[in-house]
Design an enzyme around this catalytic site. Structure first.
Site, PDB file in Angstrom:
ATOM      1  CB  SER A   1     -14.944  92.021 -43.009  1.00 32.65           C
ATOM      2  OG  SER A   1     -15.979  93.162 -42.853  1.00 32.65           O
TER       3      SER A   1
ATOM      4  CE1 TYR B   1     -15.110  99.649 -42.171  1.00 33.78           C
ATOM      5  CE2 TYR B   1     -16.183  97.579 -41.559  1.00 33.78           C
ATOM      6  CZ  TYR B   1     -15.801  98.404 -42.651  1.00 33.78           C
ATOM      7  OH  TYR B   1     -15.659  97.968 -43.892  1.00 33.78           O
TER       8      TYR B   1
ATOM      9  CB  THR C   1     -11.253 100.035 -42.353  1.00 37.72           C
ATOM     10  OG1 THR C   1     -10.934  98.708 -42.616  1.00 37.72           O
ATOM     11  CG2 THR C   1     -11.799 100.896 -43.129  1.00 37.72           C
TER      12      THR C   1
ATOM     13  CE  LYS D   1      -8.590  97.437 -46.956  1.00 41.29           C
ATOM     14  NZ  LYS D   1     -10.088  98.404 -47.557  1.00 41.29           N
TER      15      LYS D   1
ATOM     16  CG  HIS E   1     -13.645 101.375 -48.318  1.00 38.44           C
ATOM     17  ND1 HIS E   1     -13.365 101.351 -46.871  1.00 38.44           N
ATOM     18  CD2 HIS E   1     -14.755 100.294 -48.418  1.00 38.44           C
ATOM     19  CE1 HIS E   1     -14.058 100.626 -46.302  1.00 38.44           C
ATOM     20  NE2 HIS E   1     -14.757  99.923 -47.075  1.00 38.44           N
TER      21      HIS E   1
ATOM     22  NE  ARG F   1     -17.369  98.254 -51.046  1.00 37.59           N
ATOM     23  CZ  ARG F   1     -18.488  97.774 -51.676  1.00 37.59           C
ATOM     24  NH1 ARG F   1     -18.408  97.430 -52.707  1.00 37.59           N
ATOM     25  NH2 ARG F   1     -19.455  97.208 -50.664  1.00 37.59           N
TER      26      ARG F   1
END
Length: 386
Positions: free
Chosen positions: A106, A129, A155, A254, A278, A281
């Site tokens: 991540s 991100y 993402t 994603k 997600h 979430r």
């Protein structure tokens, strides 16, 4: 330790982690309807049992983006995973390598890219991100390339953070200053094993990849404030072109739930998409991944490789997702629970469990290889069939 299922690791993680960390891993957005539906909709899919087939030679392996995997499973990116166990991301990447499955780091990991690369002997994946500071993003992409990452998971479903009420109730978010620190400290004191092994011996607890832009502020309150202010709500498909121009390796989007978005991703040069909400979430009330997957797989065909996550808790769920159209699945909470419970050994055991369960499901549906798993191995349940 002979855990019977992933659920056992969830219970162990709840007993070991401070409440604010367990709720961060376990919780979802708002009333957590989508979180529950991710699991429930997969459970509703009945597998079609077939008998008197020669299933003596089962092969759960798959080739994904030119890499041969022992099974169609990838460890999904999990933020703050290094708070679940001492230097947690390094333990997870070692377990994934040993099992022959990819690990995806991540952006908001505790262990930075160079530390994870030092623990790995093979290329791992990196998740990104969209952040307002494009120069910082370019630097992260260069670091990922230097670390040997060949696959970027971009993402796209987090232009703004979802409202995760459990995080507010636990004191992880929305409890700034000394009051928040004392609240989390009190929760940690109730978990002395974690407090010593991770809290004391697992330092530093800075989020390694974003530490430069946090400018020395390492508290959880600082992180959530940075995330709120720096994730980019202006992001559009033009930004995908920006990423594609700067990343020459495999690019996966994603957070795709709509067939039109999946088609657009294919047209703009993505190599794959992850059908994902997600983990429930972000926007509560959207489709579960299982319900969204068939239409997306049908819409894109072979133009991009379709992966899925959300609600996968067993090898049977892996087979169900493959039958609905995925080429592989990403798991997040299962490995995060296991990491919290038993570190690298726990992650390794979860992967063993999933492969063993997958082999049984393949045998009893008459599939000796992954490419034989399609819509014919499930019953027509609740409109989830392909």
């Amino acid at each position: 330790m002979k855990a019977a299922a992933v659920g056992d690791y969830r219970a162990m993680a709840k007993a070991r982690l401070p409440r604010f960390l367990f709720d961060y891993v376990d919780g979802g957005a708002y009333a957590e309807v989508t979180l529950r539906n991710n699991v429930a909709d997969l459970e509703r899919i009945a597998l079609r049992q077939r008998v008197l087939r020669d299933v003596s030679r089962l092969d759960p392996s798959v080739t994904l983006f030119g890499q041969t995997l022992s099974m169609p499973v990838v460890l999904a990116p999990v933020g703050l995973a290094g708070m679940n166990a001492r230097r947690g991301e390094t333990q997870a990447v070692r377990a994934a390598e040993a099992a022959g499955t990819p690990f995806c780091l991540s952006t908001v990991s505790v262990c930075p890219l160079p530390e994870v690369a030092a623990a790995a002997s093979k290329p791992f994946w990196f998740q990104l991100y969209m952040i307002r500071d494009r120069s910082f993003m370019e630097d992260l992409l260069r670091q990922a390339e230097a670390a040997g990452c060949t696959t970027l998971v971009f993402t796209v479903d987090m232009p703004v953070p979802g409202a995760r009420y459990r995080d507010y109730r636990s004191g992880l978010a929305g409890a700034p200053g000394l009051a928040g620190d004392l609240r989390r400290f009190a929760q940690a004191a109730l978990r002395p094993d974690w407090a010593f092994d991770v809290g004391l011996m697992g330092a530093p607890h800075a989020l390694g990849n974003v530490a430069p832009v946090l400018k020395g502020k390492t508290g959880l309150t600082d992180f959530f404030a940075w995330m709120r202010d720096n994730f980019d709500p202006t992001v559009t498909w033009k930004d995908l072109e920006w990423v594609r121009a700067r990343w020459k390796g495999t690019l996966i989007l994603k957070g795709v739930l709509d067939p039109d978005d999946a088609v657009a991703a294919a047209e703009l040069g993505a190599d794959g998409v992850v059908v994902s909400n997600h983990g429930g979430r972000q926007l509560d009330g959207v489709l579960s991944s299982a319900r969204a997957l068939p239409a997306i797989a049908q819409a894109v065909g072979d133009r991009v490789t379709v992966l899925a996550d959300g609600g996968v808790r067993s090898g049977l769920d892996v087979v169900r997702m493959l039958a609905l159209g995925a080429k592989a699945v990403m798991i997040g909470r299962p490995w995060a629970y296991a990491l919290a419970a038993r570190g690298q050994a726990g992650v390794a055991h979860v992967l063993e469990l999933i492969e063993a369960e997958m082999r049984v499901a393949m045998a009893l549906t008459g599939c000796v290889s992954v490419d034989q798993i399609d819509g014919s191995v499930i019953q027509a349940i609740s409109g989830l069939e392909r």
